[in-house]
Design an enzyme around this catalytic site. Structure first.
Site, PDB file in Angstrom:
ATOM      1  N   ASP A  61     -11.136   2.995   4.750  1.00 38.51           N
ATOM      2  CA  ASP A  61     -11.446   1.559   4.726  1.00 38.51           C
ATOM      3  C   ASP A  61     -12.953   1.298   4.783  1.00 38.51           C
ATOM      4  O   ASP A  61     -13.403   0.192   4.514  1.00 38.51           O
ATOM      5  CB  ASP A  61     -10.833   0.874   5.966  1.00 38.51           C
ATOM      6  CG  ASP A  61      -9.464   0.270   5.692  1.00 38.51           C
ATOM      7  OD1 ASP A  61      -9.261  -0.252   4.575  1.00 38.51           O
ATOM      8  OD2 ASP A  61      -8.614   0.302   6.599  1.00 38.51           O
ATOM      9  N   LYS A  92       0.843  -1.204   0.000  1.00 36.54           N
ATOM     10  CA  LYS A  92       0.000   0.000   0.000  1.00 36.54           C
ATOM     11  C   LYS A  92       0.877   1.253   0.000  1.00 36.54           C
ATOM     12  O   LYS A  92       0.624   2.194  -0.748  1.00 36.54           O
ATOM     13  CB  LYS A  92      -0.940  -0.015   1.220  1.00 36.54           C
ATOM     14  CG  LYS A  92      -2.025  -1.080   1.132  1.00 36.54           C
ATOM     15  CD  LYS A  92      -2.816  -1.259   2.426  1.00 36.54           C
ATOM     16  CE  LYS A  92      -3.762  -2.445   2.316  1.00 36.54           C
ATOM     17  NZ  LYS A  92      -4.521  -2.745   3.534  1.00 36.54           N
ATOM     18  N   GLN A 106      -4.105  -1.456   9.812  1.00 35.68           N
ATOM     19  CA  GLN A 106      -4.142  -2.768   9.182  1.00 35.68           C
ATOM     20  C   GLN A 106      -4.774  -3.800  10.119  1.00 35.68           C
ATOM     21  O   GLN A 106      -4.383  -3.924  11.282  1.00 35.68           O
ATOM     22  CB  GLN A 106      -2.722  -3.195   8.774  1.00 35.68           C
ATOM     23  CG  GLN A 106      -2.647  -4.501   7.995  1.00 35.68           C
ATOM     24  CD  GLN A 106      -3.316  -4.447   6.620  1.00 35.68           C
ATOM     25  OE1 GLN A 106      -3.407  -3.378   6.001  1.00 35.68           O
ATOM     26  NE2 GLN A 106      -3.786  -5.571   6.137  1.00 35.68           N
TER      27      GLN A 106
HETATM   28  N1  GUN Z   1      -6.744  -6.506   6.415  1.00 38.53           N
HETATM   29  C1  GUN Z   1      -7.149  -7.239   5.343  1.00 38.53           C
HETATM   30  N2  GUN Z   1      -7.723  -6.436   4.430  1.00 38.53           N
HETATM   31  C2  GUN Z   1      -7.699  -5.182   4.921  1.00 38.53           C
HETATM   32  C3  GUN Z   1      -8.144  -3.917   4.428  1.00 38.53           C
HETATM   33  O1  GUN Z   1      -8.725  -3.786   3.334  1.00 38.53           O
HETATM   34  N3  GUN Z   1      -7.912  -2.847   5.248  1.00 38.53           N
HETATM   35  C4  GUN Z   1      -7.308  -2.966   6.463  1.00 38.53           C
HETATM   36  N4  GUN Z   1      -7.149  -1.870   7.198  1.00 38.53           N
HETATM   37  N5  GUN Z   1      -6.895  -4.130   6.944  1.00 38.53           N
HETATM   38  C5  GUN Z   1      -7.081  -5.223   6.178  1.00 38.53           C
END
Ligand code: GUN
Length: 299
Positions: free
Chosen positions: A120, A53, A97
């Site tokens: 998110d 990311k 995350q």
């Molecule tokens: N863990 C797995 N997928 C995601 C996501 O799309 N966002 C976040 N913050 N954590 C994750």
């Protein structure tokens, strides 16, 4: 005949290119889009996602505020860091995350991120707005799946979509987006309590597997010509691989001989999640948007 492989990597690159152009336009106005990225602990898969990311943000001309915290971080400490990012005008979006370590209450963390920065779509206010069709950031993976279907001109209206998996991140929001008038699908949601899973998956015009179980959707579970979307990213031990594991989805790749369209793992839904995240960060940074919160992708 073999299925058309839906290239999420290629579409992701296209979206990220458009995001980059929008980031440049914002920079000319003196705004540098910035995402606060918090990782607690050292889970290797989470670290790898977070790095991807941050790399994608940099490539699109955006900034990330990379915050790595030890596993031992207390809930209070994490909440206080989120509070600082909420108050920081230079940070437009915040991502914690998931999953966070077990001693931290994930609900409290999701509640703490300001909905204005909730790229998110994990905050209950964001989720409520999403379900009601109000303005909010769209959840990245479900939005990525819908964009992939759009790119390949897959008819969704009137189609029977079967979603396998009821997670807050994928299954639940995806069902809610698919039933919007805009998409107009008829949806079945299957989960671990579903009796005779195959009965349901065999009905699917569009089958979306998001259960986190390696290769469990087999060819005899799908209708001939179905569109099969694999959201799973599972690490499976494989000593023949240099890293000692390989990635596989929730769908047995042999399904591609029976499906009409199919997303590979890696290279299908995964890159779309990142592209849609970047899109949300741009929306968050774009002060022309009402409340700095937008629904419509501009690419
Ligand atoms: N863990 C797995 N997928 C995601 C996501 O799309 N966002 C976040 N913050 N954590 C994750």
């Amino acid at each position: 005949m073999s299925a058309v492989i839906m290239d999420g990597k290629a579409l992701g690159i296209k979206i990220r290119q458009s995001v980059k152009e929008r980031a440049l336009a914002l920079k000319e106005k003196g705004i540098v889009p910035c995402l606060g990225v918090i990782l607690v602990g050292d889970d290797p898969a989470s670290l790898s996602y977070v790095k991807s990311k941050e790399k994608a943000l940099a490539e699109a001309g955006m900034e990330s505020r990379d915050i790595r915290l030890p596993e031992s971080t207390s809930e209070e400490e994490l909440l206080s860091i989120i509070d600082e990012l909420n108050k920081d005008d230079k940070v437009h979006g915040i991502l914690v995350q998931a999953p966070v370590p077990k001693h931290i209450n994930e609900e409290k963390i999701n509640d703490a991120v300001s909905p204005k920065k909730d790229v998110d779509c994990f905050h209950p206010e964001s989720v409520g707005n999403m379900i009601l069709g109000r303005r909010t950031f769209l959840p990245c993976t479900p939005h990525g799946v819908l964009e992939l279907l759009r790119e390949y001109n897959i008819p969704i209206s009137g189609a029977h979509a079967v979603v396998v998996g009821r997670s807050n991140i994928v299954g639940k929001p995806l069902v809610n987006l698919l039933i919007r008038r805009q998409y107009n699908a008829t949806v079945t949601l299957c989960h671990t309590g579903t009796k005779d899973l195959s009965y349901h998956t065999l009905q699917a015009d569009i089958l979306i597997a998001a259960a986190g179980s390696p290769c469990f959707i087999k060819p005899d579970m799908i209708k001939k010509g179905a569109v099969v979307i694999d959201v799973g990213i599972n690490r499976v031990t494989d000593i023949s691989e240099p890293k000692g594991y390989r990635l596989c989805g929730d769908v047995d790749p042999a399904v591609s001989l029976k499906a009409s369209y199919y997303t590979p793992v890696p290279g299908g839904v995964g890159p779309m999640t990142i592209a849609m995240l970047l899109n949300n960060v741009i929306e968050a940074a774009n002060t022309d948007c009402v409340n700095a919160v937008c629904v419509k992708a501009a690419y």
